[in-house]
Design a protein around this motif. Structure first.
Motif, mmCIF file in Angstrom:
data_model
loop_
_atom_site.group_PDB
_atom_site.id
_atom_site.type_symbol
_atom_site.label_atom_id
_atom_site.label_comp_id
_atom_site.label_asym_id
_atom_site.label_seq_id
_atom_site.Cartn_x
_atom_site.Cartn_y
_atom_site.Cartn_z
ATOM 1 N N LEU A 74 23.880 40.141 21.878
ATOM 2 C CA LEU A 74 22.502 40.625 21.701
ATOM 3 C C LEU A 74 21.453 39.585 22.037
ATOM 4 O O LEU A 74 20.448 39.885 22.674
ATOM 5 C CB LEU A 74 22.280 41.090 20.259
ATOM 6 N N LYS A 75 21.659 38.357 21.574
ATOM 7 C CA LYS A 75 20.599 37.363 21.700
ATOM 8 C C LYS A 75 20.744 36.527 22.957
ATOM 9 O O LYS A 75 19.758 36.119 23.548
ATOM 10 C CB LYS A 75 20.590 36.429 20.474
ATOM 11 N N SER A 76 21.983 36.233 23.337
ATOM 12 C CA SER A 76 22.167 35.380 24.503
ATOM 13 C C SER A 76 22.527 36.194 25.742
ATOM 14 O O SER A 76 22.711 35.638 26.809
ATOM 15 C CB SER A 76 23.260 34.337 24.254
ATOM 16 N N GLY A 77 22.676 37.503 25.579
ATOM 17 C CA GLY A 77 22.994 38.346 26.724
ATOM 18 C C GLY A 77 24.318 37.994 27.394
ATOM 19 O O GLY A 77 24.454 38.128 28.596
ATOM 20 N N ILE A 78 25.292 37.558 26.597
ATOM 21 C CA ILE A 78 26.599 37.223 27.181
ATOM 22 C C ILE A 78 27.366 38.526 27.381
ATOM 23 O O ILE A 78 27.829 39.153 26.425
ATOM 24 C CB ILE A 78 27.371 36.263 26.261
ATOM 25 N N LYS A 79 27.469 38.933 28.637
ATOM 26 C CA LYS A 79 28.056 40.240 28.954
ATOM 27 C C LYS A 79 29.493 40.366 28.474
ATOM 28 O O LYS A 79 29.909 41.432 28.022
ATOM 29 C CB LYS A 79 28.009 40.485 30.460
ATOM 30 N N ASP A 80 30.246 39.286 28.580
ATOM 31 C CA ASP A 80 31.658 39.364 28.209
ATOM 32 C C ASP A 80 31.857 39.654 26.727
ATOM 33 O O ASP A 80 32.952 40.005 26.303
ATOM 34 C CB ASP A 80 32.375 38.060 28.561
ATOM 35 N N LEU A 81 30.814 39.463 25.924
ATOM 36 C CA LEU A 81 30.938 39.712 24.491
ATOM 37 C C LEU A 81 30.367 41.069 24.097
ATOM 38 O O LEU A 81 30.427 41.453 22.932
ATOM 39 C CB LEU A 81 30.213 38.618 23.701
ATOM 40 N N GLY A 82 29.824 41.792 25.065
ATOM 41 C CA GLY A 82 29.107 43.015 24.750
ATOM 42 C C GLY A 82 29.983 44.241 24.578
ATOM 43 O O GLY A 82 29.746 45.274 25.218
ATOM 44 N N TYR A 83 30.991 44.152 23.721
ATOM 45 C CA TYR A 83 31.898 45.278 23.475
ATOM 46 C C TYR A 83 32.186 45.364 21.985
ATOM 47 O O TYR A 83 32.146 44.352 21.283
ATOM 48 C CB TYR A 83 33.212 45.091 24.256
ATOM 49 N N PRO A 84 32.500 46.586 21.507
ATOM 50 C CA PRO A 84 32.868 46.694 20.093
ATOM 51 C C PRO A 84 34.186 45.974 19.817
ATOM 52 O O PRO A 84 34.958 45.693 20.728
ATOM 53 C CB PRO A 84 33.014 48.206 19.879
ATOM 54 N N MET A 85 34.411 45.687 18.539
ATOM 55 C CA MET A 85 35.582 44.895 18.167
ATOM 56 C C MET A 85 36.650 45.746 17.494
ATOM 57 O O MET A 85 36.350 46.730 16.829
ATOM 58 C CB MET A 85 35.160 43.778 17.222
ATOM 59 N N LEU A 86 37.878 45.336 17.678
ATOM 60 C CA LEU A 86 39.023 46.000 17.041
ATOM 61 C C LEU A 86 39.678 45.016 16.092
ATOM 62 O O LEU A 86 39.879 43.851 16.431
ATOM 63 C CB LEU A 86 40.037 46.441 18.103
#
Ligand code: SF4
Lengths: 489, 335
Positions: free
Chosen positions: B253-265
């Motif tokens: 959200l804050k750093s716009g890191i695309k690789d982290l932009g997914y829900p978690m399991l």
């Protein structure tokens, strides 16, 4: 009562919504020059509310080539206290928190401050970590019998991340450290004191701050046992319920409570009308029986509670009791007693950041030292308003860490008191098969009220059931890199 | 990439103020785009380059992933760190796990218990959403049979969990149309599983204990234009895990890191039912996407579903509570 609470919250949320609308509209008017306004006019009013200060400011900056005015005074601050911005404005006070991007540490450079986790004392110490790469498998020298060995700490792992910078937000503020209880050397009689606060980050954010004290858990004893007390608690505590001194002993010695709250409901004129002397005698009895700090919990009858608190404060001079509670309409007498006799107090406000701040300021204006104040933004149980308490605590903590020193106090949550009033703490399984076993469910109700509040900022939680305390303690310890030290005492 | 501001978007538009998009000016349209209140396709004149640039920026910071079909849930898609900023929108998926070592009767008993479970709170019907089927011991054929049996008994999200690509392929094919979640890809299998998930309209979890490895797998999947990803980042301790959840949410959200932009399991199994419940509660509060417990117990689920409902309530909505006979928050107000 819940209807009243509903009304209160709904009026508060309406106020919040209105103040946001007013504020954004006001800001836009102030910040935008006439020509920008010209361009914005076609945008629907709905969208206008969505335009953030940032966009407006950058527009202004782009047109003028000058930096935009930073903040806009909120109108009508409550009782001349500068008010805290309402919810969606929360980013503003956080601005001073440096959004520091950590340099990307390559795996070959040593991780700063990283330590190899200490093995248990009876295990041969690990060789000092050799140059990184290899350090990832120093397990070989540890006997296989030890528990799952953590090869690298979370800190080391984060330091080794290459694909992005770990986003850290560091705060310049720390939560005020408040110490409950006083030892003999300090003028009291406690064997143990209890420190709250001192952290400079949100709960369990060890990667971007330090948290000197884990959240603490107290259990409560009663001068009068309410007829409405949950059957689950009656069964658990049995005869001890009617013997608060013995019960306090069990709470500390068997269940490891960090503090004992003594609820003096019986001093309420309509609930027994016990005298201040009776109350003082009970407090002295508990002081003699246990060596942990005490929380003295009164009730909502101001006159009676004030007399009781005065008597106890004077009679236990120097003990650094936590007098629970004062509120905006009734704080002078108890705060005066705390000041005169060396006690701490709970500043209670009704789920409202501004009222909480205002009360803190009133108290510090009375020269009550900062290290005597614990805030209580009021607890709603799971399913009965928990989310309001959750968010107000989170906002108080964020605002405090963002630089508002009038809100950097530790917080207390009266979880037991609320969670055990819920229907879920009483109704038998036969009445609600979907709710499952009553004993399990009611304890979970207390736990699932407490843990979210700990995550949102509670530093001290008062519980009613020993199993809740044990489960919360165990899990809070897991939320510290090396376990929570208070646990090991 | 960080979301573009209205002004940045405006620079990419034709600036002719032709009004065909329904807005009076290109700036007004740009503002709507920035606020995610309009679709770029509404402007017929936008250039290809602008489309490419805006397309990347217009992706929400956290991907919204649909799981389960025709009945299922949506996870991810959150836009704030704290619920007082804006409502958390897509409630965490909550469920249980069964595996192929259980008898058929036992599987049926467990799945039926969760399938029939309904909870009514403040006018909302709450229910668990996920059953995960793990392959532990048996043959591939047995695993597939269990999956098919579960899919008959359970109308919501099915997660299939196996280390064998062939198992996940067979399951994805058998569950075509049900939007299952395949769990979980590793660096060795991610490419192949990505293709399988894509071909069968399944979602795919990527699992690692390293952020870097996770990011690499996400990149691999993005390179084949597959985005229905869940992140399963395992940690050694609860402490590390909870920090990681915050880092993932904030990074996206804050750093716009695309690789982290997914829900978690998250699979929870501490060996202690009470601690499992506590960890699931933490997952609800602190950014979980889907959390799976080892067993179903109504006393645990009533508290977790109530907590999930509380946390995902609109923070500005006036309080709604079950009528409480005993005067909840009784100290709160004096008339
Ligand atoms: S349709 Fe395109 S060019 Fe026309 S006003 Fe809208 S954004 Fe501008």
């Amino acid at each position: 009562m819940s209807a009243l609470f509903q009304q209160m919250v709904s009026s508060v949320s309406r106020q919040i919504a209105d103040s946001i609308k007013d504020k954004l509209a006001g800001e836009l008017r102030e910040m935008l020059k006439a020509d920008i306004q010209e361009k914005l006019r076609p945008i629907s009013s709905e969208l206008r509310q969505d335009i953030t200060r940032e966009v407006a400011a950058s527009l202004l900056g782009a047109i003028n080539g000058v930096a935009p005015a930073q903040t806009v005074q909120t109108k009508a601050p409550i009782v001349s206290v500068p008010s805290v911005p309402s919810a969606p404005e929360m980013k503003a006070p956080l601005a001073p928190v440096a959004h520091r991007a950590v340099e990307v540490v390559t795996p070959s450079s040593p991780a700063p401050k990283a330590e190899v986790p200490k093995p248990p004392a009876n295990v041969p110490a690990l060789a000092p970590a050799p140059a990184k790469e290899v350090a990832s498998k120093p397990v070989a020298s540890v006997p296989a019998s030890t528990k799952k060995q953590i090869v690298r700490s979370a800190e080391q792992k984060l330091a080794a991340v290459r694909s992005f910078a770990i986003p850290k937000e560091e705060s310049s503020e720390r939560i005020q450290e408040v110490k409950l209880g006083a030892t003999r050397e300090e003028g009291g009689t406690r064997g143990r004191t209890l420190a709250l606060g001192g952290q400079n980050c949100l709960a369990f954010h060890h990667f971007e701050g330090t948290i000197p004290h884990p959240p603490a858990f107290a259990l409560e004893v009663f001068d009068t046992v309410s007829a409405k007390l949950s059957p689950v608690l009656r069964e658990t505590w049995g005869d001890l319920l009617g013997n608060p001194v013995e019960m306090a002993k069990a709470c500390v010695e068997q269940h490891g409570a960090d503090a004992i709250s003594i609820r003096l409901e019986g001093t309420h004129p309509e609930k027994g009308g016990k005298s201040p002397e009776d109350a003082l005698a009970l407090v002295r009895g508990v002081l003699n029986a246990v060596d942990v700090p005490l929380i003295i919990t009164g009730h909502s009858h101001y006159d009676a509670t004030n007399e009781v608190m005065k008597a106890i404060a004077a009679g236990c001079k120097g003990e650094r009791l936590l007098l629970n509670w004062v509120e905006g309409d009734n704080y002078r007498t108890i705060a005066g007693a705390a000041l005169a006799y060396g006690h701490c107090l709970v500043a209670q406000s009704p789920i409202d950041v501004n009222l909480a701040k205002q009360l803190n300021i009133l108290l510090t204006n009375m020269d009550l030292p900062r290290d005597r104040i614990v805030m209580d933004p009021m607890t709603g149980a799971l399913g009965y308003g928990l989310e309001y308490t959750y968010s107000v605590m989170e906002r108080i903590r964020l605002t405090g860490l963002g630089g508002d020193a009038a809100l950097t106090f530790p917080m207390i949550a009266h979880v037991g008191q609320e969670a055990w009033k819920a229907k879920e703490g009483h109704a038998p399984e036969s009445a609600f098969p979907q709710w499952g076993d009553r004993a399990k469910r009611s304890v979970l109700w207390e736990i699932q009220t407490a843990m979210p509040l700990v995550l949102s900022g509670a530093d001290l939680v008062v519980l009613y059931h020993p199993e809740s305390l044990a489960a919360l303690r165990r899990n809070v310890a897991k939320l510290f890199p090396r376990g929570a030290e208070r646990m090991e005492k | 990439m960080a979301p573009l501001s209205g002004l940045q978007i405006q620079k990419l538009l034709p600036k002719t103020n032709c009004k065909e998009c329904g807005s009076n000016t290109c700036l007004a349209f740009a503002m709507k785009l920035a606020a995610k209140k309009a679709e770029l396709s509404a402007c017929p004149y936008v250039s290809e380059e602008a489309k490419a640039e805006l397309g990347a920026a217009a992706e929400p910071p956290i991907r919204t992933v649909k799981l389960g079909a025709p009945n299922g849930i949506t996870v991810g898609g959150e836009t704030v760190m704290f619920r007082h900023e804006k409502t958390f929108v897509n409630a965490m998926g909550l469920g249980i796990s069964v595996d192929d070592t259980l008898t058929d009767d036992e599987i049926e008993r467990r799945v039926k218990a969760i399938a029939e479970y309904r909870l009514e709170r403040v006018g909302e019907e709450l229910r668990p959403n996920v059953v995960s089927v793990a392959r532990k011991n048996g043959s591939s054929a047995r695993f597939l049979a269990v999956i098919q049996r579960v899919a008959e008994l359970w109308d919501q999200v099915v997660v299939v969990r196996s280390a064998e690509v062939s198992d996940l392929r067979a399951a994805a094919e058998a569950l075509r149309g049900r939007r299952p979640l395949l769990a979980s890809a590793t660096p060795d299998t991610v490419k192949e599983l990505g293709e399988i998930a894509k071909a069968n309209e399944a979602a795919l979890a990527v699992a690692s204990d390293e952020f870097d490895e996770l990011a690499e797998m996400v990149e691999t999947l993005r390179s084949i234009d597959f985005k229905d990803i869940l992140l399963e980042l395992s940690a050694d301790t609860l402490c590390e895990h909870v920090q990681n959840n915050t880092i993932i949410r904030r990074g996206a959200l804050k750093s716009g890191i695309k690789d982290l932009g997914y829900p978690m399991l998250r699979y929870i199994d501490t060996g202690n039912a009470l601690d499992d419940a506590v960890e699931a509660g933490i997952e609800i509060v602190k950014y979980g996407g889907v959390a799976i417990l080892p067993t179903f117990d109504p006393s645990t689920f009533v508290s977790l579903l109530a907590l999930r409902q509380n946390i995902y309530t609109d923070p500005q909505k006036p309080i709604q509570v079950e009528p409480c006979l005993r005067g909840c928050l009784s100290r709160s107000v004096k008339a």
